[in-house]
Design an enzyme around this catalytic site. Structure first.
Site, PDB file in Angstrom:
ATOM      1  CG  ASP A   1     -60.160  -7.693 -59.493  1.00 21.61           C
ATOM      2  OD1 ASP A   1     -59.242  -8.511 -59.705  1.00 21.61           O
ATOM      3  OD2 ASP A   1     -59.957  -6.490 -59.262  1.00 21.61           O
TER       4      ASP A   1
ATOM      5  N   GLY B   1     -59.234  -7.857 -55.554  1.00 22.87           N
ATOM      6  CA  GLY B   1     -58.935  -6.728 -54.674  1.00 22.87           C
ATOM      7  C   GLY B   1     -57.582  -6.135 -55.057  1.00 22.87           C
ATOM      8  N   GLY B   2     -56.928  -6.753 -56.012  1.00 24.55           N
ATOM      9  CA  GLY B   2     -55.643  -6.255 -56.495  1.00 24.55           C
ATOM     10  C   GLY B   2     -55.764  -4.866 -57.089  1.00 24.55           C
ATOM     11  CG  PHE B   3     -58.485  -1.865 -59.850  1.00 29.90           C
ATOM     12  CD1 PHE B   3     -57.606  -1.453 -60.844  1.00 29.90           C
ATOM     13  CD2 PHE B   3     -59.510  -1.015 -59.471  1.00 29.90           C
ATOM     14  CE1 PHE B   3     -57.747  -0.199 -61.451  1.00 29.90           C
ATOM     15  CE2 PHE B   3     -59.657   0.236 -60.071  1.00 29.90           C
ATOM     16  CZ  PHE B   3     -58.777   0.637 -61.062  1.00 29.90           C
TER      17      PHE B   3
ATOM     18  CG  ASP C   1     -53.128  -8.263 -59.142  1.00 24.13           C
ATOM     19  OD1 ASP C   1     -54.145  -8.135 -58.427  1.00 24.13           O
ATOM     20  OD2 ASP C   1     -53.001  -7.715 -60.247  1.00 24.13           O
TER      21      ASP C   1
ATOM     22  CD  GLN D   1     -50.054  -6.301 -62.412  1.00 22.40           C
ATOM     23  OE1 GLN D   1     -49.645  -5.311 -63.018  1.00 22.40           O
ATOM     24  NE2 GLN D   1     -51.336  -6.443 -62.080  1.00 22.40           N
TER      25      GLN D   1
ATOM     26  N   GLY E   1     -52.408  -4.307 -64.802  1.00 20.61           N
ATOM     27  CA  GLY E   1     -51.548  -3.131 -64.811  1.00 20.61           C
ATOM     28  C   GLY E   1     -51.676  -2.266 -66.049  1.00 20.61           C
TER      29      GLY E   1
ATOM     30  CG  ASP F   1     -62.902  -6.071 -66.166  1.00 24.30           C
ATOM     31  OD1 ASP F   1     -61.718  -6.363 -66.429  1.00 24.30           O
ATOM     32  OD2 ASP F   1     -63.212  -5.257 -65.294  1.00 24.30           O
TER      33      ASP F   1
ATOM     34  CB  CYS G   1     -77.923   0.846 -81.182  1.00 23.62           C
ATOM     35  SG  CYS G   1     -77.882  -0.094 -79.650  1.00 23.62           S
TER      36      CYS G   1
ATOM     37  CB  CYS H   1     -79.906  -1.420 -76.981  1.00 25.37           C
ATOM     38  SG  CYS H   1     -80.122   0.365 -76.778  1.00 25.37           S
TER      39      CYS H   1
ATOM     40  CB  CYS I   1     -81.288   2.498 -79.825  1.00 28.66           C
ATOM     41  SG  CYS I   1     -79.789   3.240 -79.158  1.00 28.66           S
TER      42      CYS I   1
ATOM     43  CG  HIS J   1     -76.807   2.907 -76.060  1.00 27.43           C
ATOM     44  ND1 HIS J   1     -77.184   2.477 -77.321  1.00 27.43           N
ATOM     45  CD2 HIS J   1     -75.592   3.486 -76.205  1.00 27.43           C
ATOM     46  CE1 HIS J   1     -76.230   2.818 -78.189  1.00 27.43           C
ATOM     47  NE2 HIS J   1     -75.256   3.423 -77.531  1.00 27.43           N
TER      48      HIS J   1
END
Length: 374
Positions: free
Chosen positions: A94, A96-98, A148, A190, A217, A267, A305, A307, A310, A336
């Site tokens: 990503d 760095g916009g976040f 962004d 956006q 956004g 994500d 599950c 995993c 579990c 999990h």
RNA sequence: GCGAUCGUGGUGAAGUGGUUAACACAUCUGGCUGUGAACCAGACAUUCGUGGUUUCGAUUCCCAUCGUUCGCC
């Protein structure tokens, strides 16, 4: 880029959800997919081998955070992020916009870019769209993001318009600054919840022609109906043959709504973060493992599950580890939650291929009852 | 036996003659959405060892009593 493209294999006749293969320099992965977040080149508490075993296709890392520590030069000297963190699957960074959103109190936006005040030592960090591309080229992920501004919600139309236009100029500048041809650079749509701005943002980005498009956004606290509106108004203007990535989405209901609308990639930090805080997503709803009612519950976290957690451990033991603040507990719970979402994606893909994604979505909602999902 | 000391929630403790008894830990319960997050928020002592005295009013002053800890015989 001939080594990066989306191959749509099937579109659900019931909903329009897409199933396909995303080809990347580090392997082929199926979509729709959920990508675990490993901001600092590690999915917190998990080893790369574990992440891979969970069935993850792509994992995320973060430009802002890796720039600060250890710095892209070191990642580059290590031979790139794949070697640095010993993960040979596809990686996405990503931009760095976040952080423009999450570190709002410590940054200043201008036409040129964003000046952050480092959250580590207070020093000034200048991020321009060009520099962000250069950093990401040194980090070396397979998929990289345009710089962004992730705007807060809600915002005035006037501000949103200015911001969207600037983010679009940044996307152009970033694309122009790209020198590597083996990284897929995505543009980010956006526009907050304004239809005219989402349309403008998407159509203008498509004119620039990116190998993939992100929808940004969203999932920053807006109500669900607003979220759906934002997704609808973005997807609508995106080309069918390119991957669509809905950023920051990881709650079960938002994922299903996104897939139904033709989104391919998601994500979120949600599964790993809430796992570390003792909250689990299960086939029968949310479980807060710290709750006293699990003190003597020797049944698995989620009977449905597959995993590692579990299959091998009881709720009583997991609660004990959590209460005792044992690191192993955080790891088991992270395993999990990540597996739960990846498994949900596997089932979604199956349903899409069988043209019954709408039924699948309703089944999942029903099995969670009317409880607030994730 | 004598002298001193101290008795406040599950624990460690602050505190005051007068509205909801600080804080921390523990416990219980929520929340976390492109990770500044092994984090954040809320609940939890109808009551200050017990009985009485003074006072408009006592957890706070006083007396008694029980218990604590230390010292001395």
């Amino acid at each position: 880029m001939e080594n990066f493209y989306l191959e749509i294999k099937h579109i659900c006749k019931q909903t329009g959800a897409r199933y396909g293969i995303l080809h990347t320099p580090h392997g082929d992965v199926e979509i729709p997919m959920f990508m675990p977040v490993g901001t600092l080149a590690t999915v917190k508490t998990l080893s790369p081998e574990e992440v891979k075993q969970l069935g993850s296709g792509v994992i995320l890392a973060n430009t802002y955070h890796l720039h600060l520590r250890p710095g892209e030069e070191i990642v580059s000297k290590a031979g790139g992020i794949h070697k640095f963190m010993n993960y040979d699957g596809p990686i996405l960074t990503d931009s760095g916009g976040f952080q423009v959103f999450s570190l709002m109190d410590n940054r200043k936006i201008s036409e040129e870019g964003v000046v952050f005040k480092s959250h580590l030592d207070g020093s000034k960090l200048e991020f321009t769209p060009e520099k962000v591309i250069a950093i990401q080229e040194k980090i070396g992920a397979d998929i990289i993001m345009s710089f962004d501004e992730c705007m807060p919600y809600p915002v005035e139309h006037e501000y949103a318009k200015k911001s969207v236009e600037r983010t679009l100029r940044w996307a152009k500048r970033g694309k122009g600054a790209q020198t590597r041809i083996d990284q897929a650079l995505f543009g980010i749509v956006q526009g907050s919840d304004y239809e005219d701005l989402r349309q403008f943002s998407a159509t203008e980005l498509v004119k620039i022609d990116f190998p993939g498009y992100s929808i940004g956004g969203t999932s920053i606290g807006e109500p669900k109906d607003v979220f759906i509106k934002m997704v609808d108004q973005s997807v609508k203007y995106l080309p069918a043959d390119k991957p669509r990535y809905l950023m920051g989405v990881g709650s079960i209901d938002f994922l299903l709504e996104g897939i139904e609308r033709g989104v391919d990639m998601f994500d979120c930090v949600l599964p790993t973060r809430i796992a570390r805080h003792g909250a689990l997503m299960t086939s029968i709803g949310r479980v807060n493992i710290r709750d006293a009612k699990y003190k003597e519950d020797f049944s698995p976290l989620d009977p449905n599950c597959d995993c590692y957690t579990c299959k091998n451990y009881t709720k009583a033991y997991l609660r004990h580890l959590y209460v005792s603040e044992e690191t192993f507990g955080k790891r088991l719970l992270s395993i999990h939650n990540v597996r739960f979402l990846i498994s949900l994606m596997e089932k979604a893909r199956q349903a899409i291929q069988e043209d019954r994604f709408g039924d699948f979505k309703n089944e999942v909602y029903r099995s969670f009852g009317n409880k607030k999902g994730f």
